[in-house]
Design a protein around this motif. Structure first.
Motif, PDB file in Angstrom:
ATOM      1  N   UNK A 190     -45.159  51.423 -13.541  1.00 51.10           N
ATOM      2  CA  UNK A 190     -46.487  51.985 -13.278  1.00 51.10           C
ATOM      3  C   UNK A 190     -47.051  52.006 -14.539  1.00 51.10           C
ATOM      4  N   UNK A 191     -47.648  51.659 -15.612  1.00 51.22           N
ATOM      5  CA  UNK A 191     -47.541  51.602 -16.567  1.00 51.22           C
ATOM      6  C   UNK A 191     -48.305  50.287 -17.064  1.00 51.22           C
ATOM      7  N   UNK A 192     -48.494  50.398 -18.117  1.00 50.76           N
ATOM      8  CA  UNK A 192     -49.212  49.167 -19.065  1.00 50.76           C
ATOM      9  C   UNK A 192     -50.306  47.714 -19.004  1.00 50.76           C
ATOM     10  N   UNK A 193     -51.867  48.890 -18.651  1.00 43.30           N
ATOM     11  CA  UNK A 193     -53.274  48.810 -17.827  1.00 43.30           C
ATOM     12  C   UNK A 193     -54.070  50.003 -18.411  1.00 43.30           C
ATOM     13  N   UNK A 194     -55.167  49.631 -17.289  1.00 47.47           N
ATOM     14  CA  UNK A 194     -56.407  50.510 -17.590  1.00 47.47           C
ATOM     15  C   UNK A 194     -56.358  52.103 -16.786  1.00 47.47           C
ATOM     16  N   UNK A 195     -57.137  52.202 -17.225  1.00 50.39           N
ATOM     17  CA  UNK A 195     -57.975  53.517 -16.521  1.00 50.39           C
ATOM     18  C   UNK A 195     -58.251  53.416 -14.683  1.00 50.39           C
TER      19      UNK A 195
END
Length: 340
Positions: A190-195
């Motif tokens: 659930x990481x490695x993305x944007x806002x």
């Protein structure tokens, strides 16, 4: 059938047996000199599971790597006559700039993160026959009831983007008491993305898919889940720590049709939490519980655990490496189930 026909052991293990290019895992297995492969084999032999779901295992179309790995296990007495590996979504091109970085064809633009098709796939090894298989890996994210795809995906991706970041399978295992259905997945981190938190929402929706199934929904003509099933795999969400959206996970852990055996380990306790299943660097993300086996409430659990021995245990060297992460940063999770 297993040696004890009244009980079976099921396990899930994120092996991290993924390499930087196609064919490299097969090369490492066949050479017989790779310390990580050797350590993973040690962990699996020690677990002695009757049904084992492997995560993070590179897939090739003709399954040469899996066949070589099964042969390697057989050489040390861990025979798995039945196996399953279907093409995962990892590395499958979408043709779109999914992550919005202005470039096409990169790992994060694939259906599931992957630098090549099949990187970090899944497989099932079994001592029991495999029956019906239902592959939901092609299910579109936008078609999930109450899913969040429309909120976080570009419009052009809605008709293309699949929900499963790796795969989503239902597998009937033939047991003395009738079929036991495995519901298995490997959800995206659930990481490695944007806002917009695209991966966070996708991670939660990958589990929401299975909760909907358990509650009676079906994406196609798949038979309903009436009894005897196990939800298992890498959910990539911890009920307390980490950055995951925890709504679906808490619902799963409290669902009346599921039970959580809460497997523990002395090594996890030594590192801070006996329920943790991944040994990641502190403080971010830190050790987390991310691998789960949640049997249906009508199954009788006799034992459970996480293979993570303490440092002073004679089993510690089986993990490989001085830090215990020579095989994988993830730990094998197992549950014993009594059969009627």
């Amino acid at each position: 059938m297993p040696a004890n026909a009244d009980q079976i052991r099921i396990a899930t293990y994120h092996t991290e047996l993924s390499r930087d290019g196609p064919g490299l895992l097969l090369r490492d297995i066949l050479r017989g000199e790779d310390p990580q492969v050797a350590a993973v084999v040690q962990v699996i032999v020690n677990a002695d599971a009757d049904i084992l779901v492997l995560q993070g295992f590179d897939h090739d179309v003709e399954q040469h790597a899996l066949a070589a790995f099964v042969a390697r296990l057989a050489q040390v007495g861990a025979d798995y006559p039945y196996r399953l590996s279907l093409p995962p979504n990892t590395g499958v091109p979408t043709g779109l700039d999914i992550d919005g970085d202005g470039r096409l064809g990169r790992a994060r633009d694939a259906q599931g993160y992957g630098r090549f098709t099949g990187q970090g796939g899944m497989a099932v090894l079994s001592r029991l026959p495999i029956g019906e298989v239902y592959d939901h890996s092609g299910f579109l994210w936008q078609d999930l009831p109450n899913g969040r795809a429309a909120e976080v995906l570009p419009m052009g991706a809605l008709s293309i983007q699949r929900l499963a970041s790796v795969a989503a399978w239902e597998i009937d295992i033939v047991t003395v008491g009738g079929p036991l259905r495995l519901l298995t997945l490997h959800a995206t981190p659930p990481v490695f993305d944007g806002p917009e938190d695209r991966n966070g929402h996708r991670n939660e929706d990958e589990l929401r898919f299975w909760l909907n199934r358990i509650d009676g929904w079906s994406p196609s003509d798949t038979p309903s889940l009436d009894s005897r099933f196990v939800l298992m795999g890498v959910l990539n969400a911890d009920p307390v720590d980490g950055e995951a959206r925890r709504g679906a996970l808490i619902e799963a852990l409290m669902h009346p049709r599921l039970q959580d055996p809460e497997p523990i380990s002395p090594g996890g306790a030594e590192a801070g939490d006996p329920t943790d299943t991944a040994d990641w660097s502190e403080p971010d993300p830190g050790n987390l519980r991310v691998s789960y086996i949640l049997p249906s409430a009508d199954l009788s659990i006799t034992a459970s655990g996480v293979f993570w021995p303490s440092r002073n245990s004679p089993d510690w060297p089986l993990l490989g490496g001085e830090d215990g992460n020579g095989a994988s940063r993830h730990r094998l999770v197992w549950v014993d189930i009594a059969l009627p």
